[in-house]
Design a protein around this motif. Structure first.
Motif, PDB file in Angstrom:
ATOM      1  N   ILE A  18       6.527  -3.821  -3.932  1.00 33.12           N
ATOM      2  CA  ILE A  18       6.026  -2.459  -3.953  1.00 33.12           C
ATOM      3  C   ILE A  18       5.414  -2.158  -5.472  1.00 33.12           C
ATOM      4  O   ILE A  18       4.318  -1.699  -5.376  1.00 33.12           O
ATOM      5  CB  ILE A  18       7.103  -1.483  -3.770  1.00 33.12           C
ATOM      6  N   LEU A  19       6.025  -2.730  -6.322  1.00 32.31           N
ATOM      7  CA  LEU A  19       5.589  -2.300  -7.893  1.00 32.31           C
ATOM      8  C   LEU A  19       4.256  -3.112  -8.045  1.00 32.31           C
ATOM      9  O   LEU A  19       3.383  -2.835  -8.595  1.00 32.31           O
ATOM     10  CB  LEU A  19       6.435  -2.883  -8.905  1.00 32.31           C
ATOM     11  N   SER A  20       4.316  -4.317  -7.243  1.00 28.95           N
ATOM     12  CA  SER A  20       2.901  -5.081  -7.513  1.00 28.95           C
ATOM     13  C   SER A  20       1.818  -4.389  -6.891  1.00 28.95           C
ATOM     14  O   SER A  20       0.749  -4.191  -7.366  1.00 28.95           O
ATOM     15  CB  SER A  20       3.164  -6.555  -7.085  1.00 28.95           C
ATOM     16  N   GLY A  21       2.092  -3.779  -5.651  1.00 28.81           N
ATOM     17  CA  GLY A  21       1.038  -3.090  -4.814  1.00 28.81           C
ATOM     18  C   GLY A  21       0.474  -2.017  -5.748  1.00 28.81           C
ATOM     19  O   GLY A  21      -0.668  -1.754  -5.720  1.00 28.81           O
ATOM     20  N   ILE A  22       1.423  -1.365  -6.318  1.00 28.47           N
ATOM     21  CA  ILE A  22       1.164  -0.065  -7.135  1.00 28.47           C
ATOM     22  C   ILE A  22       0.170  -0.473  -8.273  1.00 28.47           C
ATOM     23  O   ILE A  22      -0.973   0.261  -8.446  1.00 28.47           O
ATOM     24  CB  ILE A  22       2.412   0.675  -7.580  1.00 28.47           C
ATOM     25  N   LEU A  23       0.357  -1.553  -8.957  1.00 30.68           N
ATOM     26  CA  LEU A  23      -0.415  -1.954 -10.016  1.00 30.68           C
ATOM     27  C   LEU A  23      -1.706  -2.580  -9.571  1.00 30.68           C
ATOM     28  O   LEU A  23      -2.660  -2.325 -10.117  1.00 30.68           O
ATOM     29  CB  LEU A  23       0.305  -3.086 -10.952  1.00 30.68           C
ATOM     30  N   ILE A  24      -1.739  -3.257  -8.506  1.00 29.54           N
ATOM     31  CA  ILE A  24      -2.796  -3.758  -7.685  1.00 29.54           C
ATOM     32  C   ILE A  24      -3.811  -2.722  -7.607  1.00 29.54           C
ATOM     33  O   ILE A  24      -5.128  -2.832  -7.674  1.00 29.54           O
ATOM     34  CB  ILE A  24      -2.512  -4.695  -6.633  1.00 29.54           C
ATOM     35  N   MET A  25      -3.335  -1.512  -6.604  1.00 28.88           N
ATOM     36  CA  MET A  25      -4.162  -0.412  -6.366  1.00 28.88           C
ATOM     37  C   MET A  25      -4.808   0.315  -7.704  1.00 28.88           C
ATOM     38  O   MET A  25      -5.840   1.017  -7.465  1.00 28.88           O
ATOM     39  CB  MET A  25      -3.232   0.496  -5.403  1.00 28.88           C
ATOM     40  N   ALA A  26      -4.040   0.509  -8.632  1.00 28.38           N
ATOM     41  CA  ALA A  26      -4.333   1.003  -9.705  1.00 28.38           C
ATOM     42  C   ALA A  26      -5.293   0.369 -10.643  1.00 28.38           C
ATOM     43  O   ALA A  26      -6.136   1.162 -11.514  1.00 28.38           O
ATOM     44  CB  ALA A  26      -3.001   1.555 -10.728  1.00 28.38           C
ATOM     45  N   THR A  78       0.824  -1.287   0.209  1.00 30.47           N
ATOM     46  CA  THR A  78      -0.020  -0.180   0.072  1.00 30.47           C
ATOM     47  C   THR A  78       0.842   1.203  -0.018  1.00 30.47           C
ATOM     48  O   THR A  78       0.308   2.462   0.271  1.00 30.47           O
ATOM     49  CB  THR A  78      -0.874   0.036   1.226  1.00 30.47           C
ATOM     50  N   THR A  79       2.358   1.289   0.049  1.00 28.61           N
ATOM     51  CA  THR A  79       3.094   2.121  -0.367  1.00 28.61           C
ATOM     52  C   THR A  79       3.069   3.045   0.984  1.00 28.61           C
ATOM     53  O   THR A  79       3.465   4.479   0.675  1.00 28.61           O
ATOM     54  CB  THR A  79       2.997   2.984  -1.556  1.00 28.61           C
ATOM     55  N   VAL A  80       2.804   2.417   2.100  1.00 28.95           N
ATOM     56  CA  VAL A  80       2.808   3.273   3.304  1.00 28.95           C
ATOM     57  C   VAL A  80       4.166   3.187   3.937  1.00 28.95           C
ATOM     58  O   VAL A  80       4.828   4.311   4.270  1.00 28.95           O
ATOM     59  CB  VAL A  80       2.062   2.676   4.457  1.00 28.95           C
ATOM     60  N   GLY A  81       4.825   2.200   4.295  1.00 26.80           N
ATOM     61  CA  GLY A  81       6.193   2.245   4.570  1.00 26.80           C
ATOM     62  C   GLY A  81       6.468   2.624   5.898  1.00 26.80           C
ATOM     63  O   GLY A  81       7.288   3.771   5.858  1.00 26.80           O
ATOM     64  N   TYR A  82       6.044   2.111   6.866  1.00 22.89           N
ATOM     65  CA  TYR A  82       6.536   2.590   8.439  1.00 22.89           C
ATOM     66  C   TYR A  82       7.727   2.426   8.715  1.00 22.89           C
ATOM     67  O   TYR A  82       8.461   3.525   9.400  1.00 22.89           O
ATOM     68  CB  TYR A  82       5.625   1.938   9.321  1.00 22.89           C
ATOM     69  N   GLY A  83       8.546   1.637   8.212  1.00 19.83           N
ATOM     70  CA  GLY A  83      10.083   1.445   8.467  1.00 19.83           C
ATOM     71  C   GLY A  83      10.218   0.668   9.648  1.00 19.83           C
ATOM     72  O   GLY A  83      11.510   0.781   9.872  1.00 19.83           O
ATOM     73  N   ASP A  84       9.395   0.023  10.395  1.00 19.89           N
ATOM     74  CA  ASP A  84       9.475  -0.888  11.561  1.00 19.89           C
ATOM     75  C   ASP A  84      10.156  -2.276  11.255  1.00 19.89           C
ATOM     76  O   ASP A  84      10.767  -2.884  12.098  1.00 19.89           O
ATOM     77  CB  ASP A  84       8.295  -0.950  12.387  1.00 19.89           C
ATOM     78  N   MET A  85       9.608  -2.637   9.866  1.00 20.39           N
ATOM     79  CA  MET A  85      10.533  -3.852   9.533  1.00 20.39           C
ATOM     80  C   MET A  85      10.986  -3.709   7.973  1.00 20.39           C
ATOM     81  O   MET A  85      10.280  -3.355   7.019  1.00 20.39           O
ATOM     82  CB  MET A  85       9.472  -4.914   9.327  1.00 20.39           C
ATOM     83  N   VAL A  86      12.271  -3.872   7.869  1.00 15.63           N
ATOM     84  CA  VAL A  86      13.086  -3.485   6.817  1.00 15.63           C
ATOM     85  C   VAL A  86      13.859  -4.765   6.478  1.00 15.63           C
ATOM     86  O   VAL A  86      14.758  -5.037   7.284  1.00 15.63           O
ATOM     87  CB  VAL A  86      14.090  -2.145   7.097  1.00 15.63           C
ATOM     88  N   PRO A  87      13.995  -5.089   5.132  1.00 17.76           N
ATOM     89  CA  PRO A  87      14.745  -6.243   4.862  1.00 17.76           C
ATOM     90  C   PRO A  87      16.264  -5.512   4.737  1.00 17.76           C
ATOM     91  O   PRO A  87      16.330  -4.482   4.092  1.00 17.76           O
ATOM     92  CB  PRO A  87      14.092  -6.705   3.352  1.00 17.76           C
TER      93      PRO A  87
END
Length: 294
Positions: A191-199, A169-178
């Motif tokens: 992230i790219l899949s989320g942008i397409l799915i939301m669009a 959902t492109t929120v990205g709190y930063g509490d869990m980072v790879p």
């Protein structure tokens, strides 16, 4: 300090009492004027109004106990009273539903509600796509971080669901980072899949919003024109009734007073009468000789 707090609470209670009394009176009057009481109670906005008003009356009946005195209560009724206080606090939190009353007077909020109701299938597809993507990327990031690098941020696959949701959902709190390269590749893909799915459903929802806005605007314009026409017709009817009343009063007047004459017409009629009398007198003087004179 405690006195100031109590005075502020008292003032807030007075303001809330006045507002709730006004809303309650409005709700009761609308309920009385409703043609179908059952349809009125089923209305979404009416349900919101009832849920917003009800907590005030519940708080008057049920008094919440002071938390400072909780340790002094017997242990037998502690659980029941705690649950009752929790329910009361939840009901008090429902007062925020007063904001939803603006939907009665806002075209934008009405359009939003109508769009959500009409776009349930699109929202369902959006949630379905999001759930499928979350269940796909959560095990991948858990495998890339915990199994390959031994990081402790992604402790389990269910814990990775939260990261997948806020990343897609492109929120990205930063509490869990790879931290690893494979984990960052998975993050980029999510992230790219989320942008397409939301669009994907956003276009359909936008068109539905635009169509709903146009329909509601046309409906409001039509109702406004009908109200103006009804007001003009009522005014015209009132004028006709007044004119008819004046005509009726003229018709019901006595025969001798049927005509309204001014002073000039009265003087002219009097002069004509005098001339007629004078001519009659002159005629009588001309023929006043006895018959033996001929």
């Amino acid at each position: 300090m405690q006195g100031e707090c109590s005075s502020k609470c008292y003032n807030m209670f007075i303001i809330e009492t006045v507002c709730v009394a006004w809303f309650s009176l409005e709700f009761v009057l609308r309920f009385i004027q409703a043609r179908s009481k059952l349809e009125f109670l089923r209305g979404p906005l009416n349900i919101i109004d009832a849920m917003a008003i009800l907590p005030y009356y519940v708080s008057l009946v049920v008094k919440e106990e002071d938390p400072d005195l909780a340790h002094e209560r017997p242990g037998g009724g502690k659980g029941y009273l705690d649950k009752l206080g929790l329910v009361l606090r939840i009901l008090r939190a429902l007062r925020i539903l007063y904001v939803m009353r603006l939907a009665r007077h806002s075209l934008g909020l009405q359009t939003l509600g109508l769009t959500v109701r009409r776009s349930t299938r699109e929202f369902g597809l959006l949630l379905l796509f999001l759930c499928v993507a979350v269940t796909l990327f959560s095990p991948l990031v858990h495998l890339a971080e915990s199994e390959l690098t031994g990081a402790h941020d992604f402790s389990s696959i269910p814990a990775s669901y939260w990261w997948a949701i806020i990343s897609m959902t492109t929120v990205g709190y930063g509490d869990m980072v790879p931290r690893s390269i494979p984990g960052q590749v998975v993050a980029l893909s999510s992230i790219l899949s989320g942008i397409l799915i939301m669009a994907f459903p956003a276009t359909s929802i936008f068109h539905m919003f635009s169509r709903s806005y146009q329909e509601l605007k046309m409906e409001h314009d039509r109702l406004f024109k009908e109200e103006c026409a009804a007001a003009a017709a009522a005014a015209a009817t009132g004028e006709l009734q007044e004119a008819g009343g004046e005509a009726g009063r003229e018709d019901s007047a006595p025969p001798g007073l049927g005509l309204h004459m001014d002073k000039d017409s009265v003087h002219s009629l009097e002069s004509l009468a005098l001339l007629g009398k004078g001519s009659e007198a002159a005629g009588n003087n001309n023929h006043s000789l006895p018959a033996a004179a001929f």
